[in-house]
Write an enzyme that holds these catalytic residues in place. Structure first.
Site, mmCIF file in Angstrom:
data_model
loop_
_atom_site.group_PDB
_atom_site.id
_atom_site.type_symbol
_atom_site.label_atom_id
_atom_site.label_comp_id
_atom_site.label_asym_id
_atom_site.label_seq_id
_atom_site.Cartn_x
_atom_site.Cartn_y
_atom_site.Cartn_z
ATOM 1 N N HIS A 133 0.855 -1.195 0.000
ATOM 2 C CA HIS A 133 0.000 0.000 0.000
ATOM 3 C C HIS A 133 0.888 1.242 0.000
ATOM 4 O O HIS A 133 1.050 1.922 1.009
ATOM 5 C CB HIS A 133 -0.916 -0.001 1.216
ATOM 6 C CG HIS A 133 -2.022 0.996 1.133
ATOM 7 N ND1 HIS A 133 -3.292 0.732 1.571
ATOM 8 C CD2 HIS A 133 -2.065 2.270 0.660
ATOM 9 C CE1 HIS A 133 -4.066 1.792 1.388
ATOM 10 N NE2 HIS A 133 -3.320 2.739 0.829
ATOM 11 N N HIS A 135 1.949 4.937 -1.717
ATOM 12 C CA HIS A 135 1.782 6.121 -2.554
ATOM 13 C C HIS A 135 3.183 6.550 -2.979
ATOM 14 O O HIS A 135 3.989 6.951 -2.135
ATOM 15 C CB HIS A 135 1.119 7.260 -1.780
ATOM 16 C CG HIS A 135 -0.294 6.982 -1.363
ATOM 17 N ND1 HIS A 135 -1.371 7.668 -1.902
ATOM 18 C CD2 HIS A 135 -0.811 6.127 -0.449
ATOM 19 C CE1 HIS A 135 -2.487 7.230 -1.335
ATOM 20 N NE2 HIS A 135 -2.171 6.288 -0.449
ATOM 21 N N HIS A 271 -7.613 -0.505 3.555
ATOM 22 C CA HIS A 271 -8.298 0.252 4.616
ATOM 23 C C HIS A 271 -9.518 -0.482 5.167
ATOM 24 O O HIS A 271 -10.546 0.131 5.430
ATOM 25 C CB HIS A 271 -8.718 1.638 4.107
ATOM 26 C CG HIS A 271 -7.578 2.538 3.803
ATOM 27 N ND1 HIS A 271 -6.607 2.851 4.726
ATOM 28 C CD2 HIS A 271 -7.239 3.203 2.669
ATOM 29 C CE1 HIS A 271 -5.712 3.660 4.170
ATOM 30 N NE2 HIS A 271 -6.072 3.883 2.931
ATOM 31 N N HIS A 319 -6.206 14.285 1.599
ATOM 32 C CA HIS A 319 -7.352 14.175 0.701
ATOM 33 C C HIS A 319 -7.854 15.525 0.202
ATOM 34 O O HIS A 319 -9.001 15.647 -0.222
ATOM 35 C CB HIS A 319 -8.459 13.353 1.367
ATOM 36 C CG HIS A 319 -8.079 11.919 1.503
ATOM 37 N ND1 HIS A 319 -8.191 11.019 0.471
ATOM 38 C CD2 HIS A 319 -7.518 11.240 2.534
ATOM 39 C CE1 HIS A 319 -7.737 9.845 0.865
ATOM 40 N NE2 HIS A 319 -7.322 9.959 2.115
#
Length: 566
Positions: A133, A135, A271, A319
């Site tokens: 996971h 980014h 998640h 976000h």
């Protein structure tokens, strides 16, 4: 001749029946077997065994190992054993007894003049970690990951773009090509996820053919039932994985609607946790589905007194939310729930949450996957007690369960277990060596494809390797052709068929993912529990098979400040 256990452990490392504490945790491993031979152990050094005509044979290179790790304590999902490990052509070639077959009995790992040696006496050997996971926000995360013991990164992104800050997607063939080219520069395995949010297949098929190893559905791009169905349909045709971050706001449906859209097809749910995002407040229910391969990320594990306070600001930044807009604040607050965060640790301990990743720089910390996994295991032993599977004075089963969360299970989930994920013959020698006192915190050596890529190293101008300042430095495996020869990029079979290696001028070996579609949670190791999860919509309390999952946040953790004073 007899030798005391204490003296033997000091010389050759622990043997069958000995116990070893992991760092400063409450976790203890007990050696299950010793594959070496008492009295014929091999050890390198002045006056030691691995010398010509003694522990070193006259055999030529094709009959001996390129590298032997001696007397290591292997900790893996399949066992906790003492053994020598032989590495040849960058792969694990044998696990057993090393030495000279002309002078020693029971030798199945030959040592010769062509063999290098790493002393594993008194050290723990694990498979390199897999962070599924990631980014890809900045290239510097590679060094942080490697020096923590992670040797494979799976995720998406293109750098500090606004989309990448929030979602693990590398969208479109052009961006995918640039990231695959960039991957050649790093001494780590990489695999990229394309953007899966589309209701028609063409744009997704293009990305699979461009070389992604899977597709990512993220709520910030619109994870509707139509997009879910379309993405999974494409994945079924190409045998790639789909990862999903579901709809926090429940705009296009509730968790039941999302699960229905899966249509019993294999999916890796990111998640599946307490505060990372997805259907509020009950995305955690998904870990009770047989087709769902669930993971959570490290910002919420383990649950501590500081977890809630740090999350709101992190979420607003990641976000692209505005604290001056009430709706944005409400969105953020809906994701942060003490009750579900606490339950996350317990579900990991029960084996209901199967994998653990970082969510690097998008609320998670790329260098703390392994650290937080073991912190959580220790906290759960304190709060929940010894697992039923662990009988006696050790925690072997719990340790196998937790190490599987960042090694073999993400490898199975993403179709790369034929290459990495465990210490087994035939797999790439992506290995990490630890001193027990620093286990899970600071590795002693990190190997990629049998070559050392990073290690703590002292002053290069000193007369010996140990004088201060000692810190992690890149080693020879991180440079030149050695870097690309010892690492791989994981891609789709469709990408290989399209010839992306030649088209993009890639130097790393490309390996196709496989055997993904049709996976069930039962295929995951030590982490395949399917409890019935209930979340109270009013107070967010979580129950698994009727049992309330709530534990007070920790105020003190192992593997913390005492390890990071300098």
């Amino acid at each position: 001749m007899k030798i005391s256990r204490h003296a033997y452990a000091d010389t050759y490392g622990p043997t069958t029946g000995d116990r070893v504490r992991l760092a400063d945790t409450d976790l203890w491993i007990k050696v299950e077997r010793d594959l070496t031979t008492y009295g014929d152990e091999v050890k390198f050094g002045g006056g030691k065994v691995i010398r010509d005509g003694m522990g070193q044979s006259q055999l030529s290179r094709d009959q001996v190992m390129d590298l032997v790790i001696t007397n290591a304590l292997i900790v893996d999902h399949w066992g906790i054993i003492k053994a020598d490990v032989g590495i040849k052509d960058g792969r694990i070639a044998a696990i057993g007894k090393a030495g000279n077959p002309d002078t020693q009995p029971n030798v199945d790992i030959n040592i010769g003049a062509a063999t290098e040696v790493i002393a594993g006496e008194g050290k723990i050997l694990t498979a390199g970690g897999i962070d599924s996971h990631v980014h890809f926000i900045c290239p510097q995360l590679v060094e942080e990951a490697l020096t923590s013991g992670v040797t494979t990164l799976i995720g998406g992104g293109t750098g500090p773009a606004t989309g990448t800050n929030a979602t693990t997607c590398t969208p479109g063939s052009w961006n995918i090509g640039r990231m695959l080219q960039a991957a050649d520069a790093f001494p780590i395995n990489m695999g990229f996820l394309g953007k899966g949010n589309a209701s028609l297949p063409q744009s997704l098929e293009e990305q699979v053919r461009a070389g992604v190893l899977g597709l990512k559905l993220h709520e910030d791009w619109g994870t509707t039932p139509a997009a879910i169905d379309n993405c999974l349909s494409v994945a079924e045709r190409f045998d790639v994985q789909v990862t999903i971050h579901t709809d926090t706001l429940n705009e296009s449906g509730f968790v039941e609607d999302t699960i229905a859209a899966f249509k019993d097809r294999t999916i890796h749910t990111y998640h599946t946790e307490g505060a990372g995002g997805g259907h509020a407040p009950d995305i955690i229910k998904a870990c009770g589905e047989a087709n769902v391969l669930p993971s959570s990320t490290n910002p919420t594990t383990p649950f501590t007194a500081n977890t809630i306070d740090e999350h709101l600001d992190m979420l607003m930044v990641c976000h692209h939310l505005d604290p001056s807009i009430p709706e944005d604040v409400a969105f953020a607050e809906s994701r942060i729930r003490r009750e579900t965060i606490s339950a996350e640790d317990a579900l990991h301990d029960m084996g209901a949450l199967s994998m653990h990743g970082s969510d690097s720089q998008a609320m998670g910390r790329v260098g703390e996957v392994i650290l937080r996994t073991w912190q959580s295991a220790s906290v759960m032993k304190r709060d929940r007690g010894t697992l039923p599977e662990d009988k006696g004075d050790h925690d072997n089963f719990r340790i196998k369960r937790y190490i599987a969360k960042y090694t073999i299970n993400p490898a199975i989930t993403h179709g790369i277990a034929h290459e990495i994920g465990s210490i087994e013959v035939g797999k790439l020698a992506d290995l990490v060596l630890w001193k027990p006192a620093f286990f899970g915190v600071k590795p002693s050596l990190v190997l990629k494809g049998g070559v050392i890529v990073t290690a703590p190293m002292g002053d290069p101008n000193a007369s010996i390797p140990t004088p201060q300042p000692v810190h992690y430095r890149p080693m020879f495996g991180s440079f030149g052709g050695s870097r690309t020869a010892s690492c791989v990029s994981f891609v789709s079979q469709a990408g290989l068929d399209e010839g992306i290696g030649e088209k993009l001028g890639l130097q790393k070996r490309l390996v196709a993912v496989k055997n993904i579609r049709g996976l069930r949670k039962s295929d995951l190791i030590h982490n395949n529990a399917l409890p019935r999860i209930e979340v109270d919509p009013q107070n967010y309390q979580v129950r698994a098979d009727g049992q309330l999952l709530w534990f007070e946040p920790s105020k003190v953790l192992p593997m913390a400040q005492r390890y990071f004073l300098f």
